[in-house]
Design an enzyme around this catalytic site. Structure first.
Site, PDB file in Angstrom:
ATOM      1  N   GLY A  23      10.783  -0.871  -2.826  1.00 19.93           N
ATOM      2  CA  GLY A  23       9.678  -1.779  -2.554  1.00 19.93           C
ATOM      3  C   GLY A  23       9.081  -2.256  -3.860  1.00 19.93           C
ATOM      4  O   GLY A  23       9.393  -3.353  -4.349  1.00 19.93           O
ATOM      5  N   GLU A  45       2.251  -7.324  -0.798  1.00 17.61           N
ATOM      6  CA  GLU A  45       2.394  -8.194  -1.988  1.00 17.61           C
ATOM      7  C   GLU A  45       2.237  -7.395  -3.276  1.00 17.61           C
ATOM      8  O   GLU A  45       1.638  -7.888  -4.239  1.00 17.61           O
ATOM      9  CB  GLU A  45       1.364  -9.330  -2.012  1.00 17.61           C
TER      10      GLU A  45
HETATM   11  C1  LIG Z   1       3.078  -4.528   7.375  1.00 11.88           C
HETATM   12  C2  LIG Z   1       3.927  -4.836   6.177  1.00 11.88           C
HETATM   13  C3  LIG Z   1       4.494  -6.081   6.046  1.00 11.88           C
HETATM   14  C4  LIG Z   1       5.345  -6.356   4.960  1.00 11.88           C
HETATM   15  N1  LIG Z   1       5.974  -7.569   4.890  1.00 11.88           N
HETATM   16  C5  LIG Z   1       6.936  -7.769   3.953  1.00 11.88           C
HETATM   17  C6  LIG Z   1       7.723  -8.974   3.961  1.00 11.88           C
HETATM   18  O1  LIG Z   1       7.532  -9.886   4.776  1.00 11.88           O
HETATM   19  N2  LIG Z   1       8.733  -9.086   3.058  1.00 11.88           N
HETATM   20  C7  LIG Z   1       9.012  -8.113   2.149  1.00 11.88           C
HETATM   21  O2  LIG Z   1       9.951  -8.280   1.368  1.00 11.88           O
HETATM   22  N3  LIG Z   1       8.254  -6.966   2.091  1.00 11.88           N
HETATM   23  C8  LIG Z   1       7.236  -6.771   2.970  1.00 11.88           C
HETATM   24  N4  LIG Z   1       6.489  -5.613   2.950  1.00 11.88           N
HETATM   25  C9  LIG Z   1       6.810  -4.587   1.974  1.00 11.88           C
HETATM   26  C10 LIG Z   1       5.717  -4.344   0.944  1.00 11.88           C
HETATM   27  O3  LIG Z   1       5.668  -5.398   0.033  1.00 11.88           O
HETATM   28  C11 LIG Z   1       6.018  -2.983   0.310  1.00 11.88           C
HETATM   29  O4  LIG Z   1       5.738  -1.989   1.290  1.00 11.88           O
HETATM   30  C12 LIG Z   1       5.222  -2.733  -0.941  1.00 11.88           C
HETATM   31  O5  LIG Z   1       5.643  -3.578  -1.958  1.00 11.88           O
HETATM   32  C13 LIG Z   1       5.365  -1.267  -1.414  1.00 11.88           C
HETATM   33  O6  LIG Z   1       6.681  -0.847  -1.436  1.00 11.88           O
HETATM   34  P1  LIG Z   1       7.088   0.550  -0.755  1.00 11.88           P
HETATM   35  O7  LIG Z   1       6.515   0.546   0.616  1.00 11.88           O
HETATM   36  O8  LIG Z   1       8.566   0.694  -0.859  1.00 11.88           O
HETATM   37  O9  LIG Z   1       6.362   1.643  -1.600  1.00 11.88           O
HETATM   38  P2  LIG Z   1       6.915   2.340  -2.947  1.00 11.88           P
HETATM   39  O10 LIG Z   1       7.379   1.318  -3.902  1.00 11.88           O
HETATM   40  O11 LIG Z   1       7.868   3.410  -2.540  1.00 11.88           O
HETATM   41  O12 LIG Z   1       5.583   3.013  -3.495  1.00 11.88           O
HETATM   42  C14 LIG Z   1       5.070   4.255  -2.983  1.00 11.88           C
HETATM   43  C15 LIG Z   1       3.836   4.609  -3.809  1.00 11.88           C
HETATM   44  O13 LIG Z   1       4.208   4.772  -5.191  1.00 11.88           O
HETATM   45  C16 LIG Z   1       3.435   3.913  -6.002  1.00 11.88           C
HETATM   46  N5  LIG Z   1       4.236   3.442  -7.137  1.00 11.88           N
HETATM   47  C17 LIG Z   1       5.501   2.960  -7.136  1.00 11.88           C
HETATM   48  N6  LIG Z   1       5.874   2.632  -8.386  1.00 11.88           N
HETATM   49  C18 LIG Z   1       4.830   2.908  -9.197  1.00 11.88           C
HETATM   50  C19 LIG Z   1       4.587   2.786 -10.600  1.00 11.88           C
HETATM   51  N7  LIG Z   1       5.508   2.268 -11.418  1.00 11.88           N
HETATM   52  N8  LIG Z   1       3.397   3.186 -11.074  1.00 11.88           N
HETATM   53  C20 LIG Z   1       2.433   3.690 -10.264  1.00 11.88           C
HETATM   54  N9  LIG Z   1       2.592   3.814  -8.943  1.00 11.88           N
HETATM   55  C21 LIG Z   1       3.783   3.435  -8.410  1.00 11.88           C
HETATM   56  C22 LIG Z   1       3.032   2.763  -5.091  1.00 11.88           C
HETATM   57  O14 LIG Z   1       1.872   2.102  -5.574  1.00 11.88           O
HETATM   58  C23 LIG Z   1       2.762   3.514  -3.792  1.00 11.88           C
HETATM   59  O15 LIG Z   1       1.490   4.107  -3.856  1.00 11.88           O
HETATM   60  C24 LIG Z   1       5.586  -5.355   3.994  1.00 11.88           C
HETATM   61  C25 LIG Z   1       4.973  -4.100   4.118  1.00 11.88           C
HETATM   62  C26 LIG Z   1       4.156  -3.835   5.198  1.00 11.88           C
HETATM   63  C27 LIG Z   1       3.539  -2.469   5.319  1.00 11.88           C
END
Ligand SMILES: Cc1cc2nc3c(=O)[nH]c(=O)nc-3n(C[C@H](O)[C@H](O)[C@H](O)COP(=O)(O)OP(=O)(O)OC[C@H]3O[C@@H](n4cnc5c(N)ncnc54)[C@H](O)[C@@H]3O)c2cc1C
Length: 384
Positions: A129, A364
């Site tokens: 993500g 986002e």
């Molecule tokens: C309802 C919903 C709709 C969405 N719609 C879309 C969409 O239309 N298209 C799309 O492509 N995506 C979509 N998303 C995805 C969304 O953009 C991601 O969930 C988001 O970017 C976070 O990625 P992840 O869930 O994989 O979390 P992860 O990247 O696994 O992060 C987990 C935790 O670790 C933290 N973290 C990760 N890396 C770091 C770092 N380098 N430093 C400090 N902290 C860090 C994060 O902040 C978070 O707290 C959607 C998500 C939701 C929940």
């Protein structure tokens, strides 16, 4: 972008009326039933909102991002999910207009402006993500097509969109990885696309967020955005500025709705012989809520104005998104406190705002990532 002020005023008035008369009366029922708002989306098409920021030459309203921000805020005062129908659609319109070939703009922007073609963003994957460069979906060249294989996660509008803004690796071995990332304008109704389960969510109900998998999905080479491989991440990131303005505006809208409900309730509810709005503890809450919302609104409008002037605004859009989303979470909880036990029930709207607010913290780019973006921008700006 030059904007016709009469059109702007007219659109904003119309959106306000639409929200008050058509959205507010049905939002809680649709949200609790997790029902897709078909009629409201049709009305949004009629109002031209799918073309809000698409240039007039392609049939859009040609509005700037400052006006778009106000439209999103108004919609979210009624129901946050409605702005999700527009967000990835208009992000992709921005990317196409900024980076697409002349043929791609002609092919997609006019039907997108009419809401006939609707776009979704396919970036996130089950294992990647925040770490966008870790995506694994590949697009292998085969004659005049790419053959796409992989899986995407959390795709909003996956079912209702007709076109995917699909981020792939055209060169999975590239170093750094973003040089091997490309963006496809992929029409989804072709063999090889499977839309999986609707993910059950805390809030953001009514519109679908799904897993999508691709197996030997053939996309014409002409769909490569800009006709150049290796620019996908850069192209998508430019669209994310628009996405962050949308999320910040959503947060301001939801927070504003929470404030308005709290101020109204505080005048109606009495405790210890007077309306609770006459107790100082409640007044302090209302004052802090309103002040933070106003600050969030100004940050958001500033980022949008920079985007309108064609300036890079990742830092400002990041600040707006960060502050507005944290404010929204805080304000929706404060509103719940003002409503006491009733705020915790499904008979009042505040519980919906409270469930919708956390999405803005995560979507986002999480707020942790926003802080990294802001810090990187600061170090660049004040480089010694
Ligand atoms: C309802 C919903 C709709 C969405 N719609 C879309 C969409 O239309 N298209 C799309 O492509 N995506 C979509 N998303 C995805 C969304 O953009 C991601 O969930 C988001 O970017 C976070 O990625 P992840 O869930 O994989 O979390 P992860 O990247 O696994 O992060 C987990 C935790 O670790 C933290 N973290 C990760 N890396 C770091 C770092 N380098 N430093 C400090 N902290 C860090 C994060 O902040 C978070 O707290 C959607 C998500 C939701 C929940």
């Amino acid at each position: 972008m030059e904007e016709d002020q009469d059109v702007t005023t007219q659109v904003l008035d119309t959106v306000r009326r639409f929200v008050a008369r058509e959205v507010v009366p049905v939002a809680s029922r649709l949200e609790h039933a997790n029902e897709y708002p078909c009629d409201l989306v049709e009305r949004m098409k009629e109002l031209g909102l799918f073309g809000a920021t698409i240039p007039v030459e392609y049939g859009g309203l040609g509005l700037g991002y400052s006006t778009y921000s106000q439209i999103v805020e108004e919609l979210c005062r009624g129901w946050m999910s409605l702005s999700g129908v527009l967000n990835t659609h208009l992000m992709f319109a921005y990317v196409l207009n900024a980076h697409g070939t002349a043929e791609q703009k002609q092919r997609y922007l006019p039907p997108m402006a009419r809401g006939e073609h609707r776009a979704a963003l396919c970036l996130t994957e089950p294992h990647a993500g925040s770490d966008t460069q870790a995506i694994r979906t590949t697009a292998r060249r085969d004659g005049d097509h790419y053959v796409v294989n992989g899986a995407k996660m959390f795709i909003t509008n996956a079912r209702t969109a007709t076109i995917y803004s699909l981020v792939v690796k055209t060169d999975p071995t590239a170093s750094p990885p973003h040089r091997g990332m490309s963006l496809l304008a992929a029409e989804k109704d072709a063999p090889g696309v499977e839309i999986g389960r609707d993910i059950d969510k805390l809030g953001y109900k009514g519109i679908e967020t799904c897993e999508v998998s691709f197996e030997d999905f053939r996309v014409p080479v002409a769909s490569l955005v800009g006709g150049v491989e290796g620019r996908g991440l850069q192209q998508v990131l430019s669209g994310l500025e628009v996405g962050r303005i949308n999320i910040a505006s959503r947060a301001v809208g939801v927070a504003q709705a929470a404030l308005e409900d709290a101020v109204r309730y505080a005048q109606e509810r009495t405790a210890f012989g007077k309306p609770i709005c006459e107790h100082q503890a409640i007044q302090l809450k209302l004052a802090d809520m309103a002040t933070k919302i106003e600050a969030a609104r100004l940050l958001t409008r500033q980022a949008a104005a920079m985007k309108d002037r064609g300036e890079r605004c990742d830092l400002e859009a990041g600040m707006a998104k960060l502050f507005a989303s944290e404010t929204c979470q805080e304000v929706s909880l404060e509103a719940m406190r003002v409503l006491g036990g009733y705020g915790y029930t499904k008979e009042f709207r505040v519980e919906r705002y409270y469930r919708d607010a956390p999405l803005m913290i995560i979507g986002e780019g999480t707020n942790e990532i926003q802080r990294l973006v802001i810090a990187r921008g600061l170090i660049q700006r004040y480089k010694i």
